[in-house]
Structures are given as C-alpha cells and as structure tokens.
Design a protein around this motif. Structure first.
Motif, PDB file in Angstrom:
ATOM      1  N   ILE A 746       0.987  -1.101  -0.208  1.00  0.00           N
ATOM      2  CA  ILE A 746      -0.209   0.012  -0.170  1.00  0.00           C
ATOM      3  C   ILE A 746       0.848   1.537  -0.156  1.00  0.00           C
ATOM      4  O   ILE A 746       0.367   2.691  -0.725  1.00  0.00           O
ATOM      5  CB  ILE A 746      -1.129  -0.044   1.172  1.00  0.00           C
ATOM      6  CG1 ILE A 746      -1.937   1.044   0.827  1.00  0.00           C
ATOM      7  CG2 ILE A 746      -0.314   0.168   2.049  1.00  0.00           C
ATOM      8  CD1 ILE A 746      -2.953   0.514   1.862  1.00  0.00           C
ATOM      9  N   ILE A 747       1.993   1.158   0.769  1.00  0.00           N
ATOM     10  CA  ILE A 747       3.008   2.226   0.522  1.00  0.00           C
ATOM     11  C   ILE A 747       2.991   2.804  -1.518  1.00  0.00           C
ATOM     12  O   ILE A 747       3.551   4.417  -1.196  1.00  0.00           O
ATOM     13  CB  ILE A 747       4.336   2.324   1.152  1.00  0.00           C
ATOM     14  CG1 ILE A 747       3.908   2.241   2.780  1.00  0.00           C
ATOM     15  CG2 ILE A 747       4.863   2.898   1.138  1.00  0.00           C
ATOM     16  CD1 ILE A 747       5.127   1.215   3.262  1.00  0.00           C
ATOM     17  N   VAL A 748       4.036   1.730  -1.742  1.00  0.00           N
ATOM     18  CA  VAL A 748       4.035   1.649  -3.040  1.00  0.00           C
ATOM     19  C   VAL A 748       2.829   2.367  -4.149  1.00  0.00           C
ATOM     20  O   VAL A 748       3.117   3.356  -4.458  1.00  0.00           O
ATOM     21  CB  VAL A 748       4.268   0.669  -3.652  1.00  0.00           C
ATOM     22  CG1 VAL A 748       4.832   0.919  -5.451  1.00  0.00           C
ATOM     23  CG2 VAL A 748       5.619   0.233  -2.932  1.00  0.00           C
ATOM     24  N   PHE A 749       1.689   2.054  -3.609  1.00  0.00           N
ATOM     25  CA  PHE A 749       0.560   2.711  -4.165  1.00  0.00           C
ATOM     26  C   PHE A 749       0.300   4.401  -3.831  1.00  0.00           C
ATOM     27  O   PHE A 749      -0.349   4.854  -4.665  1.00  0.00           O
ATOM     28  CB  PHE A 749      -0.841   1.494  -3.727  1.00  0.00           C
ATOM     29  CG  PHE A 749      -2.591   2.451  -4.096  1.00  0.00           C
ATOM     30  CD1 PHE A 749      -2.832   2.377  -5.202  1.00  0.00           C
ATOM     31  CD2 PHE A 749      -2.976   2.890  -3.564  1.00  0.00           C
ATOM     32  CE1 PHE A 749      -3.788   2.881  -6.112  1.00  0.00           C
ATOM     33  CE2 PHE A 749      -4.494   3.205  -3.331  1.00  0.00           C
ATOM     34  CZ  PHE A 749      -5.105   3.093  -4.471  1.00  0.00           C
ATOM     35  N   TYR A 750       0.090   4.416  -2.858  1.00  0.00           N
ATOM     36  CA  TYR A 750       0.095   5.724  -1.764  1.00  0.00           C
ATOM     37  C   TYR A 750       0.878   6.430  -2.959  1.00  0.00           C
ATOM     38  O   TYR A 750       0.534   7.288  -3.730  1.00  0.00           O
ATOM     39  CB  TYR A 750       0.586   5.768  -0.608  1.00  0.00           C
ATOM     40  CG  TYR A 750       0.325   7.464  -0.226  1.00  0.00           C
ATOM     41  CD1 TYR A 750      -0.307   8.233   0.167  1.00  0.00           C
ATOM     42  CD2 TYR A 750       1.483   7.732  -0.391  1.00  0.00           C
ATOM     43  CE1 TYR A 750      -0.755   9.206   0.795  1.00  0.00           C
ATOM     44  CE2 TYR A 750       1.326   9.598   0.016  1.00  0.00           C
ATOM     45  CZ  TYR A 750       0.447  10.263   0.015  1.00  0.00           C
ATOM     46  OH  TYR A 750       0.110  10.834   0.419  1.00  0.00           O
ATOM     47  N   ASN A 751       2.655   6.334  -2.816  1.00  0.00           N
ATOM     48  CA  ASN A 751       3.295   7.172  -3.659  1.00  0.00           C
ATOM     49  C   ASN A 751       3.095   6.764  -4.889  1.00  0.00           C
ATOM     50  O   ASN A 751       2.971   8.327  -5.782  1.00  0.00           O
ATOM     51  CB  ASN A 751       4.840   6.326  -3.363  1.00  0.00           C
ATOM     52  CG  ASN A 751       4.513   6.685  -2.030  1.00  0.00           C
ATOM     53  OD1 ASN A 751       4.392   7.653  -1.539  1.00  0.00           O
ATOM     54  ND2 ASN A 751       5.909   6.244  -1.309  1.00  0.00           N
ATOM     55  N   LEU A 752       3.059   5.785  -5.415  1.00  0.00           N
ATOM     56  CA  LEU A 752       3.219   5.839  -7.481  1.00  0.00           C
ATOM     57  C   LEU A 752       1.736   6.319  -7.833  1.00  0.00           C
ATOM     58  O   LEU A 752       1.051   6.987  -8.777  1.00  0.00           O
ATOM     59  CB  LEU A 752       3.075   4.941  -7.573  1.00  0.00           C
ATOM     60  CG  LEU A 752       4.950   4.412  -7.445  1.00  0.00           C
ATOM     61  CD1 LEU A 752       5.223   3.205  -8.242  1.00  0.00           C
ATOM     62  CD2 LEU A 752       5.367   5.507  -7.690  1.00  0.00           C
ATOM     63  N   VAL A 753       0.301   6.391  -6.998  1.00  0.00           N
ATOM     64  CA  VAL A 753      -0.873   6.397  -7.671  1.00  0.00           C
ATOM     65  C   VAL A 753      -2.107   7.554  -7.236  1.00  0.00           C
ATOM     66  O   VAL A 753      -2.058   8.837  -8.006  1.00  0.00           O
ATOM     67  CB  VAL A 753      -1.666   5.115  -7.588  1.00  0.00           C
ATOM     68  CG1 VAL A 753      -2.979   5.108  -8.128  1.00  0.00           C
ATOM     69  CG2 VAL A 753      -0.608   4.031  -8.593  1.00  0.00           C
ATOM     70  N   PHE A 754      -1.930   6.580  -6.000  1.00  0.00           N
ATOM     71  CA  PHE A 754      -2.879   7.825  -5.151  1.00  0.00           C
ATOM     72  C   PHE A 754      -2.431   9.067  -4.498  1.00  0.00           C
ATOM     73  O   PHE A 754      -3.174  10.318  -4.983  1.00  0.00           O
ATOM     74  CB  PHE A 754      -3.216   7.188  -3.431  1.00  0.00           C
ATOM     75  CG  PHE A 754      -4.232   7.808  -2.826  1.00  0.00           C
ATOM     76  CD1 PHE A 754      -5.199   7.771  -2.606  1.00  0.00           C
ATOM     77  CD2 PHE A 754      -3.687   9.055  -1.712  1.00  0.00           C
ATOM     78  CE1 PHE A 754      -6.349   8.035  -1.914  1.00  0.00           C
ATOM     79  CE2 PHE A 754      -4.915   9.647  -0.920  1.00  0.00           C
ATOM     80  CZ  PHE A 754      -5.949   8.697  -1.026  1.00  0.00           C
ATOM     81  N   MET A 755      -1.183   9.326  -4.344  1.00  0.00           N
ATOM     82  CA  MET A 755      -0.483  10.703  -4.624  1.00  0.00           C
ATOM     83  C   MET A 755      -0.792  11.894  -5.422  1.00  0.00           C
ATOM     84  O   MET A 755      -1.165  12.480  -5.435  1.00  0.00           O
ATOM     85  CB  MET A 755       0.608  10.865  -3.398  1.00  0.00           C
ATOM     86  CG  MET A 755       1.225  12.241  -3.009  1.00  0.00           C
ATOM     87  SD  MET A 755       0.519  13.233  -2.632  1.00  0.00           S
ATOM     88  CE  MET A 755       1.173  14.415  -2.270  1.00  0.00           C
ATOM     89  N   GLN A 756      -0.061  10.916  -7.134  1.00  0.00           N
ATOM     90  CA  GLN A 756      -0.372  11.271  -8.093  1.00  0.00           C
ATOM     91  C   GLN A 756      -1.887  12.225  -8.461  1.00  0.00           C
ATOM     92  O   GLN A 756      -1.210  12.733  -9.021  1.00  0.00           O
ATOM     93  CB  GLN A 756       0.114  10.422  -9.079  1.00  0.00           C
ATOM     94  CG  GLN A 756       1.955   9.910  -8.280  1.00  0.00           C
ATOM     95  CD  GLN A 756       2.779  10.747  -8.314  1.00  0.00           C
ATOM     96  OE1 GLN A 756       3.201  12.158  -8.781  1.00  0.00           O
ATOM     97  NE2 GLN A 756       3.704  11.071  -6.793  1.00  0.00           N
ATOM     98  N   LYS A 757      -2.059  11.553  -8.159  1.00  0.00           N
ATOM     99  CA  LYS A 757      -4.039  11.410  -8.519  1.00  0.00           C
ATOM    100  C   LYS A 757      -4.606  12.327  -7.558  1.00  0.00           C
ATOM    101  O   LYS A 757      -5.205  13.149  -8.028  1.00  0.00           O
ATOM    102  CB  LYS A 757      -4.668  10.129  -8.539  1.00  0.00           C
ATOM    103  CG  LYS A 757      -5.837  10.326  -9.199  1.00  0.00           C
ATOM    104  CD  LYS A 757      -5.693   9.981 -10.333  1.00  0.00           C
ATOM    105  CE  LYS A 757      -7.071  10.188 -11.120  1.00  0.00           C
ATOM    106  NZ  LYS A 757      -7.136  10.065 -12.954  1.00  0.00           N
ATOM    107  N   LEU A 758      -4.488  12.881  -6.833  1.00  0.00           N
ATOM    108  CA  LEU A 758      -5.065  13.594  -5.376  1.00  0.00           C
ATOM    109  C   LEU A 758      -4.058  14.467  -5.111  1.00  0.00           C
ATOM    110  O   LEU A 758      -4.146  15.204  -3.940  1.00  0.00           O
ATOM    111  CB  LEU A 758      -5.599  13.019  -4.518  1.00  0.00           C
ATOM    112  CG  LEU A 758      -6.665  12.122  -4.923  1.00  0.00           C
ATOM    113  CD1 LEU A 758      -6.459  11.003  -3.964  1.00  0.00           C
ATOM    114  CD2 LEU A 758      -8.528  12.589  -5.411  1.00  0.00           C
TER     115      LEU A 758
END
Length: 923
Positions: A746-758
């Motif tokens: 989930i850390i990788v998801f936050y950095n690469l996807v969630f944070m980039q989108k929001l």
C-alpha cells in the motif's frame, strides 16, 4: 490410548533421507562445502530440513529483519531456534522449495502447532515480512488442523460410546480395542485424503467418519460393542451377515456385500449426532464404498491391515507436506493445544448470576455446532417443495408472459453446472452431495420468491409481475443467494465454532463464479432476501450481511462490473457536477424499504427536479408498454446505484471512525478532514477503486491528511491497527494494484498512484481554509439484525423491551422456549427513563417474586413514575393509561405476554425508524 503406530519415516529418520529431486536438485553437500549463513545451530537446522542454499539465505535475511524490529516478538528473543524454524518455513514456501513437512518442522524445533501459528502472526510486523503466499499457506494449514483436531476429539468420544473399554473374554486376543481404534482412525485419514480434494470441509469429513465407524462396527465382534450397536451386529450375524466368514473372504467380496447389509447401525449413528441419514448414505455409497474398492488392502484378524493403511497414508502426507494426523493417536504434544489456548469445547460453562435458575446450555463442540446449524436449515426447508407451489404458479399465470418454463429450465441448467463445479472443488465422488445441497437451495429459492411476490402485491396492489419474473439476472441472483445460504450452513468449519471468520474453498464469492453472476447484481437481492425469510438464523443473517460488505468493499469494484457504467451514466445525466449520491442526504437515516423489484428494474422513476416533493412510491412493477420519451429527456436516475452509494458511504465512515478512534484520539479534528478526502475520492475519483479495496483508499486518505497536517502517523502503525479490525485481510495492504498486472504494498500504491492523482486536493488541507467538509453520514444500526439495546415501545411512555433471545438454542437437541425463564428470554422496563441494566433486573425480580405488591427500589436515582397499563388495539398501536395501577403479578405477566406478541411489529417499526426524516430522500 492405543499404542503408537509404527513410524517408518519419523522426523529423525526422514531428516537423514536424501532428496535428489528437491531444493537445489541433488543431495545436500556437507555444511563445510556450503556458504555459511548465520550461527552453527541455524546451519544444523537447515541440514536437518534438507533446505537449499537459497532458502538458507532468504531465511537468515528474514530472521535478521524480524529480530532487529523494535519491540517485536517479546519472549522469543531467547528462543532463536523457534524463530529460525519459522523463517526457514517462510522462505521455503515463498520459493516453492518445501523439502520438509510441516510436522517435521514442528518436531525439529520442538514447537506446538498453535504456538507456530501464533508466532507467525506476531512476526508479521511489517507489510513485507510475510507474503500473501505464506499467509494463504498458513491459513490452509490452520483450517486443516482445526478440522482434524475437532474430528479426532469427536472420534474419541464416539468410540467411547461404541466400544467396551474392557472387552469380553470372548474377544480374540489379537483383536484389541487399541488396534480397532488405530485402524479406524488411519482408515478415515486415508479415505479423507483420497475422497476429498477440499479437506477443510467439516461436515462431509464428519459424515465420512460416520461411514468409517459404521464399517468397523460391523467388523467388530459383538462382545466389543455397547448397546444398541451390539444388538444390531448380533442380529446381522444371525441373519448370515458379512461378518461370519470374515477370515475366509477377500476384502473386495466383503465390501461389495456390505452395500446390501442392514442400515440400522448408520441410522443409529446419524440419529445420535443429528446427521441427515440420506446425506450420510450418499457419502457411504458414492464415496466410501468406492474408496474401499480402490485401496487394495489385505485383512488381518478381520480388520484391514494397519501397516498397509499407514504406508498409503504416509505417501499422501509426504506429498502434501502438511500435518501427520496419525500423531493424534499418540497424544503427541506437537498437535496439542496450549493450555491457555484450550478448546472452547473443553471449557466449563458458568452462570452469569449464581442465583439464576435456568437451564444452562452446554458448550458445543465444532461438530455439534455444525450439525445443529444444519438442523435449523432443515427445519425451514422440510416443508418446502422442489417445485413452484400453487401460489407461485398463480403469480406466473398472472404474468403477461408466463415465466414458468424459463424458470424451470434455468433451475435445471444451473443445477447441472453447480453439480459439476462442486465435484471439481470437493472431489469427483461428491457430485451427488453437491446435487443434494443445490436442491435445498432450490427449495429456499422458491420459498423466498413467493414471499417476495406476496410482499410486492401488498405493497403495490398489483398482480402482474411479468417484467420482474422474466428478468434472468433477478432469478439467477435470488437462486445464488438461496444456494449461498445452504453452502454457508454446511460450510461451517471448526474455526468458526468460536466465532472467528474462516473461509473455505466454497465460501462466497465461489457461488458467483459458478453461476457466472456479477457481484453488483447479487448485492441487489440480499436485503430483500433477508426480509422475505424470517426464519433465517442469526448466523446466516450475519453471513449475508458480510457478503454485502465484501461486495461494497471490493467485489463490486472489479473492472468488469456494471457499477462503473452506472456511475458514468449518472455523471452524464446531470453533467459533470452530478454524483452518484448527493452529500446533502448523508445525515438522513437510511431507509430500508427498497425491494429487489426496485433494484433489478431500476431506474423506475423519472428524475425529480431540484426541490421537488414528488411521491417516493415506485412505479408498479407491471408489464406495461414503454412510453417513448422525448430525445431531450434526461436518463432516469438509478435506484440501485443511489442506494449502493449510500450504503458504501456509511460502511466507509464506520471503518474510518473505528480506525481514527484507535490512532487519532489525540487529534479528533482530523477525522472530518480525512472523511472529506475519502468521500471526495469515492465520488469524483472512483476509477481509483477499480480492482482495489475500499480500505486501501481509507488508509491512504488517513496517511495523506496526517502527512499534510504534520501529524506523525506512519503506514506501519496504520496497517498494524487495521489488522486488529474485524473481517480484515492482510492482502488488502500487502497486495495493491499499481498498474495492470503489477501489485505491490500500500505504501507503493500511495506514492505512485494515490498521491499522484490527488496531490492538488490533499495540499488544500494544509491551508487555513481547507475545502468544504463533507457531511458525516447518519449511522444506523444494521438493518439485518436486532440491536442488543432495549427497544422503545412505539407511542409508549418510557416503556422499553429488550430484544427477545432466540429460542433456537441447541445442545444435544432443540431447546424449546418454555425452558427459558423471563430473565433469560426478555427484559422489560415500564414507567421510567431508560438507564442501566439494573432497572431491568429489578423488574424481572418482581416477576419472579411471590410478593404481589410491585415495589420500586429505593436505590433508583431518578424519581419513579407510576407504572402504566398497556392496551393494544387491533391495529397494534399501544396507549398509556395512567388512571390505573397494575394490581398484581398475574396481570403484569399477562401484559408481558401481550408485549412479547408485538415484538415483530416493533422490530419492523425499528427498521423503518426515521422515515419522516428521510421523506425527501430519493431512492
């Protein structure tokens, strides 16, 4: 106890065996010739387990990582060998290089199985310490151990009821009780391994055990048996049964003859343990007899040769690399529960109150609990039919297009598919067992369909349900829900007996894959199904509610789901500013008066203009000709999407609130900010949910807000707290979709996807003027189960009744309601404000007292109001009449009975509580 079975390859002996085809592909070289990882004892342990250099290296890295973690594994720092063994197991599973069995591992480090499972859970302190692959493997082992342990304890107890402890002198010295028990148990283990592909099925396994017991009872001399088994076996001998010439017969001859013998023994066993006789006979003839014919063993002293059986089981055990269940016969410590983790079935029940005189319910063994749950289902379905009833046929005939032929053809076609898939999952010999369970589901399907149509008829005053009854998805969903109830009832395994949630291979959403049904379509029927079948057990209601939650969490968000098309249509309906569900409705109580007809035929109404107060009653579900709408008319709003989003928001906030209370109690102001970001993501960035989980978005929202607000909350802390929540899965934070085909933490998801989108949205919360906060959803209690809190009598004056406890409490059989005292059945408070439980207890003390004068306790802090007499009119409304006091106990009890009789109406009213506040809410 019977003597220990011979071990042709015990842990020590097996440790010396060469393994040319395992690990590195050849016999392990001596330790000196190999790269040395770690300490000498670690190397010796690796040699004992015959692991490759790659496994050694990975195991040592895992050990160093876990042992360096702060504050973890307290109490294990001095037990390095235990931790080494676990790390070797983790590495071997991850690399698919299992050169040892699970029992060999436990033996080599001197650890009990329960301790091993506990240590594995404690070691998983980081998201990447233990992979989801290891989690899955451990879960399988845990379930198998729970089932085997429960079955062995039942085997011991059952044999004590069947066999004489000290056999008569007539018994051959060669045919001892320990030998019979040993041979019986190993025969069962071998049969279970060969017949069942899915070995954690407690019910079928127990039914197979009864078949084995029946077989060995008939082979045993009558002098070894207790009644009534002794009489039945003696009668069989007199009638020229298979037993008389045992020594002179071949095994196959005796086996074939047994198919024609008396069924009295199996009938007694089924009656004793509440098993369905037809189901057990089915297992006997379709699975057990073919097993006996296939094993090709010889007999000795009238019994199968134990050495031959043990050798065949050894092959299965070494192939599966799991648990050697023969060790149960030795009472081996490796397979024993820890003293502090003793089985629930061994605990002694205690009274809540020593003065309370009521019939205590004995703790249930896992097998007994499973059998009783099945009995409850049978009570519902015994009177149901495999075919549509006359009432259903009447509904079919009233349709513009009669759906009867289509319904019958669908049921038959899906039944064939189900039977085939069940056999693939459980075992080819179990196809007929699957067919039996499907037929039970069909009974429930017709029963619930009739109840639904009757309710719709009363609600809408129409008789033509042609559109609904000719809707293929509705019927498939309803049938799937009925079959899921049956499968969940039978699928109860040993782990579930103590309230834990443990899935089997046939657990939801297995049924969706079998019937090729989308989760979002299945969701639409759940609420109506529960309301239409009042006899569902509390456990089944909880199960269906959990199915609904899983759909809202992730299953409905799969990339092939129709949900995304509905959302896009909703966006297009009013332009980009539109949303699936307006935030202004969040704080309204959620109405639970939507029916399956509303959802499967949604949309059912024209969209209301802003501020409109149009009626909320849905259009009658009849087969009317469609009216051609002008091209400029906007698409109608989807009832199913609107209700789905309302439920998702409420579920999401409940999860978030629970997590915030655990982690952010020092920063309560952050919860509203996190919820606003969370809700914004679900509403406007819903593509982030595709093939992902609701909780992944929740945890990322929490981390993002804390980061921008400079609150130190690390992902490690978030996931550690998340693991403690109910119904969570570690795969949720260990395996998150990053991009197509790629998964990471989930850390990788936050950095690469969630944070980039929001990123832009999240940074707004750093300013002194954050975005407008989303309203907090109104959180009602579950619509599917009744609250543990007392309910207020409608229109009553401070009159409360506690929830009526279920009369279906099982021990060795049904426990009738007459065996429950007023205290154990229901609590009542009249004429005073709701307070603590002591008030209810004092009322019940008055009920049980011989004193006819009802007195108030002086200890009640508030000034008591006079007791009221309750009157119930024909419509079920109650009035408070303060002109008269209750004269005595008998009338009080009479009114108590009247109050109890209105329980159903009260519950319905409670379910619809808050309707007035939601009058403007759209369906």
């Amino acid at each position: 106890m019977p003597p220990k079975p011979p071990r042709k390859g015990g842990a020590a002996a097996k440790g010396q065996r060469a393994s040319p085809d395992r690990g590195t592909g050849g016999t392990s070289p001596p330790a000196a010739a190999r790269l040395e990882f770690g300490e000498t004892d670690f190397v010796a342990l690796c040699d004992t387990l015959r692991v490759s250099d790659t496994v050694r290296a990975n195991a040592w890295k895992t050990y160093e990582k876990v042992s360096s973690a702060d504050g973890t594994l307290v109490g294990y720092s001095e037990k390095k060998k235990d931790m080494w063994g676990i790390c070797i197991f983790i590495a071997a599973v991850d690399l698919d290089e299992m050169t040892f069995t699970f029992t060999e591992l436990l033996k080599s480090i001197g650890m009990r199985v329960c301790t091993c499972f506990q240590l594995l859970r404690e070691m998983d302190v980081n998201m990447d310490t233990i992979s989801t692959k290891v989690d899955s493997n451990v879960s399988r082992l845990n379930k198998k151990y729970d089932v085997l342990s429960a079955l062995y304890h039942k085997f011991e107890r059952t044999c004590a009821l069947i066999y004489m402890i000290q056999a008569s002198s007539q018994t051959s010295a060669e045919l001892s009780l320990p030998l019979v028990l040993k041979t019986s148990w190993i025969t069962f283990l071998l049969a279970k391994g060969k017949v069942l592909q899915m070995e954690d099925d407690l019910v079928i396994s127990f039914q197979l055990l009864l078949c084995v017991l029946d077989y060995f009872i008939k082979l045993s001399p009558p002098s070894m048996l207790k009644e009534p088994y002794k009489s039945h076996v003696s009668a069989m001998s007199v009638n020229g049964s298979t037993r008389a010439p045992r020594r002179g017969q071949s095994r196959s001859t005796r086996t074939s003859k047994q198919t024609d013998t008396d069924t009295k023994v199996i009938e007694v066993l089924c009656k004793e343990y509440g098993c369905n006789l037809d189901e057990v006979k089915n297992v006997y003839f379709t699975s057990f007899i073919p097993f006996l014919n296939s094993v090709g063993i010889v007999t000795s002293n009238g019994l199968p040769e134990v050495e031959d059986l043990s050798k065949q089981y050894e092959e299965l055990y070494l192939k599966n690399k799991d648990i050697d269940a023969r060790l149960f016969l030795d009472n081996d410590e490796t397979l024993q529960h820890n003293h502090i983790e003793c089985l629930q079935l061994e605990r002694t029940p205690r009274k809540n109150n020593p003065d309370e005189e009521l019939n205590l319910i004995l703790p249930q063994t896992p097998v007994r609990a499973a059998m009783n749950t099945i009995q409850q289902l049978m009570m519902i379905l015994n009177s149901a039919s495999d075919k549509p009833s006359d009432n259903l046929l009447s509904y079919f005939n009233n349709c513009t297009v009669n759906p009867k032929e289509g319904i019958l053809a669908r049921v038959e076609n899906l039944g064939n598919i189900f039977k085939e898939k069940f056999a693939e999952a459980v075992g080819q010999g179990c196809a007929e067992i699957g067919s039996q369970r499907y037929k039970l589901g069909v009974r429930l399907y017709y029963r619930v369909m009739e109840s639904m149509l009757k309710s719709e008829e009363e609600r809408l005053s129409v008789h033509n349900f042609s559109k609904l009854l000719n809707n293929n998805i509705f019927h498939t969903s309803l049938l799937a829900c009925a079959v899921e109830v049956v499968m969940a009832t039978y699928g109860r395994n040993a782990s579930q007996s103590d309230g834990t949630s443990t899935e089997t291979d046939l657990s939801f959403p297995w049924i969706l894959n079998v019937l090729d049904l989308k989760a979002f379509d299945f969701y639409k029927v759940i609420e109506s199904f529960i309301k239409a079948e009042p006899s569902l057990t509390r456990e089944m209601i909880k199960h269906l509610e959990r199915c609904e939650h899983r759909i809202m969490e992730s299953l409905a968000w799969q990339s092939d789901s129709s949900l995304f098309d509905l959302i896009k249509q909703s966006k297009e309906r009013e332009g980009q500013v539109d949303q699936p569900e307006p935030t202004c409705t969040f704080n309204f109580p959620l109405q639970h008066n939507h029916t399956a007809a509303d959802l499967y035929l949604s949309p059912v109404r024209s969209p209301k203009k802003k501020g409109s107060t149009a009626s909320l009653n849905p259009t009658p579900i009849i087969d009317a000709q469609p009216v051609l709408a002008p091209q400029t008319q906007k698409p109608q709003k989807s009832t199913s999407l609107s209700l789905f989003y309302k439920k998702v928001y409420r579920l999401a906030y409940l999860r978030l609130n629970t997590l915030c209370l655990r982690l952010l109690f020092d920063h309560p102001e952050l919860e509203h900010l996190i919820w606003t970001l969370f809700q914004h993501t679900l509403q406007n960035e819903y593509e982030l949910m595709k093939d992902r989980h609701l909780d992944q978005i929740m945890m990322c929202s929490m981390y993002g807000i804390c980061k921008v607000k400079n609150v130190d909350l690390r992902f490690k802390i978030i996931v550690t707290a998340y693991k403690e929540l109910t119904n969570t899965n570690q795969e949720t934070f260990k395996r998150v979709l990053i991009r197509e085909g790629q998964y990471d933490s989930i850390i990788v998801f936050y950095n690469l996807v969630f944070m980039q989108k929001l990123k832009t949205n999240i940074l707004q919360y750093a300013s002194n003027r954050p975005p407008t906060l989303s309203p907090i959803p109104h959180i009602p209690r579950s619509p599917y189960k009744f609250s543990n809190s007392p309910l207020r009598v409608p229109a009553g004056n401070n009159i409360y009744i506690s929830p009526l406890k279920s009369p279906y409490k099982f021990s060795e059989g049904m426990l009738s309601p007459t065996k429950m005292t007023p205290r154990s059945r229901i609590l009542v408070s009249i004429g005073e404000s709701f307070g603590t439980s002591e008030k209810f207890q004092k009322i019940n003390q008055m009920v049980g007292s011989s004193d006819h004068q009802l007195k108030r306790s002086a200890e009640v802090s508030t000034a008591p109001k006079p007791l009221k007499r309750l009157r119930f009119d024909i419509e079920g409304q109650d009035e408070a009449d303060g002109s008269k006091h209750l004269p005595g106990e008998s009338k009080f009890q009479q009114k108590l009975a009247e109050m109890t009789s209105t329980r159903t109406r009260m519950q319905k009213q409670k379910l619809n509580d808050g309707t007035d506040a939601s009058a403007t809410e759209e369906k």
